[in-house]
Scaffold this motif. Structure first.
Motif, PDB file in Angstrom:
ATOM      1  N   THR A   1       0.815  -1.457  -0.005  1.00  0.00           N
ATOM      2  CA  THR A   1       0.126  -0.569  -0.153  1.00  0.00           C
ATOM      3  C   THR A   1       1.134   1.474   0.011  1.00  0.00           C
TER       4      THR A   1
ATOM      5  N   GLU B   1      -0.656  -3.265  -6.042  1.00  0.00           N
ATOM      6  CA  GLU B   1      -0.311  -1.833  -5.749  1.00  0.00           C
ATOM      7  C   GLU B   1      -2.011  -1.848  -4.694  1.00  0.00           C
ATOM      8  N   ASP B   2      -2.593  -2.170  -3.981  1.00  0.00           N
ATOM      9  CA  ASP B   2      -3.651  -1.352  -2.826  1.00  0.00           C
ATOM     10  C   ASP B   2      -3.890  -0.474  -2.849  1.00  0.00           C
ATOM     11  N   ASP B   3      -4.938   0.257  -3.558  1.00  0.00           N
ATOM     12  CA  ASP B   3      -4.551   2.039  -3.816  1.00  0.00           C
ATOM     13  C   ASP B   3      -6.006   2.045  -3.195  1.00  0.00           C
ATOM     14  N   TYR B   4      -6.053   1.275  -1.623  1.00  0.00           N
ATOM     15  CA  TYR B   4      -7.985   1.591  -1.368  1.00  0.00           C
ATOM     16  C   TYR B   4      -8.149   2.895  -1.131  1.00  0.00           C
TER      17      TYR B   4
ATOM     18  N   GLN C   1      -0.085   3.797   3.809  1.00  0.00           N
ATOM     19  CA  GLN C   1      -0.068   2.229   4.117  1.00  0.00           C
ATOM     20  C   GLN C   1      -0.926   2.472   5.013  1.00  0.00           C
ATOM     21  N   TYR C   2      -1.683   0.604   4.643  1.00  0.00           N
ATOM     22  CA  TYR C   2      -2.334   0.891   5.568  1.00  0.00           C
ATOM     23  C   TYR C   2      -2.119  -0.331   7.148  1.00  0.00           C
TER      24      TYR C   2
END
Length: 467
Positions: free
Chosen positions: A245, A277-280, A249-250
């Protein structure tokens, strides 16, 4: 109770209904009853807030909600005015509630539940118009679907969105519509990893991702987080896939440094690996424009980008997407063929039209402004009233923040005490798989007005001090 001298309704702070909803209800009834006629100018937000004894942002939220519903109009410099009654729907009589609660009906989120958008701000009338127009002009598109990769118009709209907001130059053919970001992550992992493979995951990180990896026989190498973001997999690691992330950052919040991004991209190329890439929630950046995505930095060479509409639009639609390198599109499509599609076709053409009309971006800009005010309020209260118990780092982004607790305080115990008193804070330690020493509380702020957060903060402080 505090009553407005300008209009005959009162604010009841003991009521279950949030204060801004009480304001909305009073104004709606006055408009429908004809007490407020077409063209009537409402009092300035600051003056009305003073009259009612509430924060200005609460009045702004109420006014904006009524604009979204069509009861009010707003123009810069001229304030808020009442619309013609023909532009709005009359209220239906409220149904009598059953004495027995519906066990399947989820209640409203509790302060400070993380990652909760405020669905009271959703542009219901604009969305209804988009759906209604589609039902009249092209109803078959909502039922017949199309490509297994998703609705063509929506994929084109997503390609435009990630190009404008995330710096990713991509063709619509590289977009795959999914049933949210978790579904997108699962599709990627099913495609790129098999049982027994090692994947690199951030620690602390997203718990559902850990559970999925474990349930599918994947071995996890956990990456420590420092000021530059996640550290690279150790030398000699068997990992060829990392889930990161980088923009936010999560759950800690910071952004990955440019140097660390380059190191990860070099690692992926050297090991013939991939980065997911987790772009939540990257659209919610409150200072300047969103940080460019790693996938744009990489030009989709070794990076797969995962996005979602759950946080920025509606979690009820359950729609997300994958932006894939051309080399992986067929493999990801084959995974969809093996395991089946989860994303509903029905809302996809309506969402495409909503994005193309510009209403989606008007909504995004509006909620980002409101969420930014709520974030500022929460940070100021934490720094002023909780300074003896810990500290907060302002990353100027996201839908939640971390209050890092002072030594001697137990985040899990405080979270349990708060839950028993109707306040939802998540213990930071629960997001780590190892003993990383992280001790703090994760507080969401987007789904709650200042008047809802204020008493919840009093409860939280009492839980910390043991009162």
């Amino acid at each position: 109770m505090k009553q407005s001298p300008w209009l005959a309704f009162s604010i009841d702070r003991r009521a279950k209904a949030p204060i801004f909803e009480q304001i909305c209800s009073g104004l709606r009834k006055a408009i429908i009853a004809g007490e407020l006629t077409e063209g009537t100018r409402l009092p300035p937000t600051r003056a009305f807030a003073t009259e009612l004894g509430v924060s200005r942002s609460t009045v702004v939220t109420a006014y904006e909600q009524l604009v979204a519903e069509g009861y009010l109009s707003s123009r810069q410099g001229s304030g808020y005015r009442v619309c013609a009654i023909g532009e709005v729907e009359r209220l239906r009589p409220a149904r009598r509630r059953k004495d027995t609660a519906d066990q399947g009906q989820a209640g409203p989120p509790l302060p400070f539940e993380p990652s909760q958008p405020d669905m009271r701000l959703f542009p219901y009338r604009q969305w209804a118009r988009a759906v209604s127009r589609l039902c009249r002009t092209d109803p078959r598109s909502m039922l017949e679907g199309g490509s297994r990769l998703g609705n063509a118009e929506l994929r084109e709209a997503i390609a435009d969105h990630v190009a404008q907001w995330r710096g990713i130059d991509v063709a619509p053919g590289q977009i795959i519509v999914t049933a949210g970001s978790t579904d997108a992550l699962e599709i990627c992992l099913r495609t790129l990893a098999e049982a027994g493979d090692t994947i690199a995951l951030e620690d602390p990180g997203y718990p559902p991702l850990r559970h999925f990896a474990k349930n599918h026989g994947l071995m996890a190498e956990y990456l420590k987080i420092d000021d530059g973001g996640a550290l690279l997999p150790r030398a000699g690691s068997a990992a060829r896939l990392a889930v990161l992330t980088p923009s936010h950052q999560y759950p800690l919040g910071g952004a990955m440094s440019p140097g660390r991004r380059l190191e990860f991209l070099a690692w992926a190329r050297e090991h013939d690996g991939w980065i997911i890439e987790d772009d939540y929630d990257s659209e919610f950046r409150y200072a300047g424009r969103p940080i460019p995505a790693m996938a744009g930095f990489d030009q989709l060479d070794r990076t797969i980008y995962v996005g979602s509409f759950s946080k920025i639009f509606s979690n009820a639609l359950r729609l997300g997407y994958i932006v894939a390198p051309e080399a992986l599109v067929d493999r990801l499509a084959a995974t969809l063929g093996r395991f089946g599609l989860k994303a509903s076709y029905m809302p996809q053409p309506a969402l495409a039209a909503f994005m193309q009309s510009g209403e989606f971006y008007r909504h995004l800009r509006r909620v980002r402004r409101i969420y930014g005010e709520r974030r500022k309020f929460l940070i100021e209260r934490l720094r002023h009233d909780f300074a003896d118990h810990g500290h907060v780092v302002d990353h100027q982004a996201g839908m939640q923040l971390v209050f890092h607790l002072a030594d001697g305080l137990d985040d899990a115990e405080i979270a349990r005490r708060a839950a028993a008193r109707g306040v939802c804070v998540r213990p930071l330690s629960a997001f780590s798989i190892r003993d990383t020493g992280h001790n703090g509380l994760i507080l969401g702020f987007c789904g709650f007005s200042e008047d809802e957060m204020a008493p919840a903060l009093d409860v939280l402080k009492a839980c910390i001090t043991g009162r």
